[in-house]
Design a protein around this motif. Structure first.
Motif, PDB file in Angstrom:
ATOM      1  N   ILE A  98      14.308  -1.374   7.625  1.00 46.35           N
ATOM      2  CA  ILE A  98      14.427   0.025   8.065  1.00 46.35           C
ATOM      3  C   ILE A  98      14.367   0.973   6.865  1.00 46.35           C
ATOM      4  N   LYS A  99      15.084   0.617   5.794  1.00 51.95           N
ATOM      5  CA  LYS A  99      15.090   1.465   4.595  1.00 51.95           C
ATOM      6  C   LYS A  99      13.691   1.565   3.995  1.00 51.95           C
ATOM      7  N   LEU A 100      13.003   0.435   3.978  1.00 48.83           N
ATOM      8  CA  LEU A 100      11.658   0.439   3.419  1.00 48.83           C
ATOM      9  C   LEU A 100      10.712   1.293   4.249  1.00 48.83           C
ATOM     10  N   PHE A 101      10.943   1.270   5.558  1.00 44.42           N
ATOM     11  CA  PHE A 101      10.106   2.079   6.450  1.00 44.42           C
ATOM     12  C   PHE A 101      10.391   3.566   6.290  1.00 44.42           C
ATOM     13  N   THR A 102      11.648   3.916   6.186  1.00 43.29           N
ATOM     14  CA  THR A 102      12.032   5.341   6.145  1.00 43.29           C
ATOM     15  C   THR A 102      11.853   5.961   4.767  1.00 43.29           C
ATOM     16  N   THR A 103      11.766   5.125   3.721  1.00 38.19           N
ATOM     17  CA  THR A 103      11.644   5.666   2.366  1.00 38.19           C
ATOM     18  C   THR A 103      10.317   6.354   2.146  1.00 38.19           C
ATOM     19  N   LYS A 104       9.295   5.958   2.891  1.00 37.96           N
ATOM     20  CA  LYS A 104       7.952   6.504   2.654  1.00 37.96           C
ATOM     21  C   LYS A 104       7.816   7.956   3.100  1.00 37.96           C
ATOM     22  N   SER A 105       8.846   8.491   3.785  1.00 40.56           N
ATOM     23  CA  SER A 105       8.767   9.882   4.243  1.00 40.56           C
ATOM     24  C   SER A 105      10.156  10.516   4.198  1.00 40.56           C
ATOM     25  N   SER A 106      10.161  11.829   4.118  1.00 44.33           N
ATOM     26  CA  SER A 106      11.434  12.568   4.109  1.00 44.33           C
ATOM     27  C   SER A 106      11.894  12.923   5.515  1.00 44.33           C
ATOM     28  N   LYS A 107      11.143  12.463   6.534  1.00 45.36           N
ATOM     29  CA  LYS A 107      11.515  12.768   7.913  1.00 45.36           C
ATOM     30  C   LYS A 107      12.789  12.033   8.301  1.00 45.36           C
ATOM     31  N   LYS A 108      13.461  12.566   9.283  1.00 44.64           N
ATOM     32  CA  LYS A 108      14.646  11.925   9.852  1.00 44.64           C
ATOM     33  C   LYS A 108      14.200  11.157  11.103  1.00 44.64           C
TER      34      LYS A 108
ATOM     35  N   THR B  18      11.420   7.547  -8.111  1.00 44.30           N
ATOM     36  CA  THR B  18      12.696   7.067  -7.570  1.00 44.30           C
ATOM     37  C   THR B  18      12.483   6.301  -6.274  1.00 44.30           C
ATOM     38  N   LYS B  19      11.714   6.874  -5.377  1.00 46.30           N
ATOM     39  CA  LYS B  19      11.439   6.198  -4.111  1.00 46.30           C
ATOM     40  C   LYS B  19      10.646   4.910  -4.323  1.00 46.30           C
ATOM     41  N   THR B  20       9.792   4.925  -5.311  1.00 42.68           N
ATOM     42  CA  THR B  20       9.031   3.715  -5.614  1.00 42.68           C
ATOM     43  C   THR B  20       9.963   2.592  -6.045  1.00 42.68           C
ATOM     44  N   GLN B  21      10.912   2.919  -6.914  1.00 41.45           N
ATOM     45  CA  GLN B  21      11.881   1.915  -7.368  1.00 41.45           C
ATOM     46  C   GLN B  21      12.727   1.397  -6.202  1.00 41.45           C
ATOM     47  N   GLU B  22      13.152   2.326  -5.336  1.00 41.00           N
ATOM     48  CA  GLU B  22      13.946   1.917  -4.175  1.00 41.00           C
ATOM     49  C   GLU B  22      13.142   0.989  -3.264  1.00 41.00           C
TER      50      GLU B  22
ATOM     51  N   ASN C 183       0.836  -1.220   0.000  1.00 43.19           N
ATOM     52  CA  ASN C 183       0.000   0.000   0.000  1.00 43.19           C
ATOM     53  C   ASN C 183       0.863   1.260   0.000  1.00 43.19           C
ATOM     54  N   ASN C 184       1.959   1.227   0.786  1.00 44.15           N
ATOM     55  CA  ASN C 184       2.862   2.383   0.825  1.00 44.15           C
ATOM     56  C   ASN C 184       3.532   2.615  -0.523  1.00 44.15           C
ATOM     57  N   ILE C 185       3.941   1.515  -1.168  1.00 43.94           N
ATOM     58  CA  ILE C 185       4.581   1.641  -2.482  1.00 43.94           C
ATOM     59  C   ILE C 185       3.584   2.202  -3.501  1.00 43.94           C
ATOM     60  N   TYR C 186       2.357   1.732  -3.380  1.00 45.48           N
ATOM     61  CA  TYR C 186       1.314   2.256  -4.280  1.00 45.48           C
ATOM     62  C   TYR C 186       1.123   3.764  -4.084  1.00 45.48           C
ATOM     63  N   ALA C 187       1.157   4.172  -2.816  1.00 50.28           N
ATOM     64  CA  ALA C 187       1.013   5.603  -2.537  1.00 50.28           C
ATOM     65  C   ALA C 187       2.215   6.391  -3.042  1.00 50.28           C
ATOM     66  N   LEU C 188       3.421   5.805  -2.897  1.00 50.04           N
ATOM     67  CA  LEU C 188       4.636   6.486  -3.354  1.00 50.04           C
ATOM     68  C   LEU C 188       4.672   6.642  -4.867  1.00 50.04           C
ATOM     69  N   SER C 189       4.062   5.712  -5.561  1.00 52.17           N
ATOM     70  CA  SER C 189       4.121   5.744  -7.025  1.00 52.17           C
ATOM     71  C   SER C 189       3.512   7.021  -7.600  1.00 52.17           C
ATOM     72  N   ALA C 190       2.634   7.622  -6.843  1.00 55.78           N
ATOM     73  CA  ALA C 190       2.005   8.866  -7.303  1.00 55.78           C
ATOM     74  C   ALA C 190       2.821  10.092  -6.925  1.00 55.78           C
TER      75      ALA C 190
END
Length: 343
Positions: A223-233, A185-189, A174-181
């Motif tokens: 961890i990378k998959l979790f953090t990729t969905k947002s630009s937050k630190k 780049t983040k979707t591919q990652e 679901n997160n990847i689907y949301a990122l695709s819009a």
């Protein structure tokens, strides 16, 4: 050892014993003729014991029938073997006058009867045969128990592995689907990270043990998959001290602890939250620790210490019996899990 082999073994044992006794009698034909039927009945008695009495009566707890069968076989065999092929009594010399008095004065008793001797021989054969059959039966049952336990543990481990949280996969998709819009780049990652994780689960986890480095790679991709969905630190810290790349661990053993920490740390809030992961390995020891902040909101769904942690506890009991130390601390400010594995 199969029944036929046990029968041959015990028969050869008694034949060797009788051969040694015959040799001590200088191959006396009379000794051979007197005891031939006894040997034959011993072998027949062993056959009846191994192929019928023990499996059909003794091991099915029909003890009375077993004793009656054995006693009847011993008495019948002793009677037949002592009655046939008996040597004629020795001829007595003519009696001297007054010999009757000498006979009357002779002490009574003498050698035991032939029936008693054969009865004792067959009884010893039956007792020894019963002891050996019981020993082989106990060994067979122990082997079957061990085999059944191994099969049960293998089935249980396979079931426990299959209980890895499927909600994570659907949430990730679901997160990847949301990122695709938002970002290609983040979707591919994200797809790349998810592919690596699925490859580990589907292929590497088929092995009983995997290198610790692969388990850590899964955590890193998580961890990378979790953090990729947002630009937050996100306040996530990781510490890895791997002494040797050859150290093995059961697959997906510590992942549920990491998933639990992400789920209940409220890490997306960033402020006032934290998540710390530590893995230290030595030659004969692995130490894992995860510590996370606690959400102020009470979550009714997927409580801390739910199915995931129970799953891990069962796997630890099976894979590392008496070789692990698991400490779970539900403190007011944080939730901490420490696991030490002795290799």
């Amino acid at each position: 050892m199969k029944a036929t082999k046990r029968f041959i073994f015990q028969s050869l044992l008694w034949l060797i014993i009788w051969l040694v006794l015959w040799i001590t009698q200088s191959f006396d034909y009379g000794f051979f003729r007197e005891n031939l039927l006894s040997v034959i009945f011993q072998i027949l008695l062993l056959a009846g014991l191994i192929f019928f009495a023990a499996p059909k009566l003794l091991f099915k707890k029909k003890y009375l029938l077993f004793m009656l069968f054995g006693l009847a076989a011993i008495v019948l065999g002793s009677y037949i073997s002592s009655s046939l092929f008996s040597l004629p009594p020795p001829r007595m010399p003519p009696r001297m006058p007054g010999a009757e008095n000498l006979v009357n004065r002779a002490p009574r008793g003498g050698a035991p009867s032939k029936f008693l001797i054969h009865f004792l021989l067959l009884a010893v054969s039956a007792v020894l045969g019963t002891f050996l059959e019981t020993l082989f039966y106990a060994q067979k049952k122990e082997e079957e128990t061990i085999k059944n336990n191994n099969e049960r543990l293998a089935t249980e481990l396979k079931l426990l592995k299959s209980q890895i949280n499927p909600h994570f996969l659907f949430n990730t998709l679901n997160n990847i689907y949301a990122l695709s819009a938002i970002s290609a780049t983040k979707t591919q990652e994200s797809i790349s990270y998810l592919a690596n994780m699925l490859r580990y689960v589907l292929y590497d986890c088929e092995q009983a043990f995997v290198p610790l480095t692969k388990e850590i790679s899964y955590i890193e991709n998580y961890i990378k998959l979790f953090t990729t969905k947002s630009s937050k630190k996100y306040p996530i810290t990781t510490t890895y001290e791997i002494g040797s790349k050859g150290i093995l661990i059961a697959p997906m053993l510590v992942i549920p602890f990491v998933e639990n920490a992400f789920k209940h740390s409220n890490i997306e809030k960033v402020t006032g939250t934290f998540l710390n992961i530590k893995v230290i390995s030595k030659v004969d020891e692995i130490y894992f620790e995860v510590e996370n902040s606690k959400s102020e909101l009470v979550e009714n769904k997927d409580k801390v210490g739910g199915i995931g942690l129970e799953n891990v506890k069962k796997r630890l009991a099976i894979l590392y019996p008496n070789k692990h130390e698991l400490t779970i601390e539900n403190l007011p400010e944080c939730f901490k899990v420490s696991l030490k594995l002795n290799l």
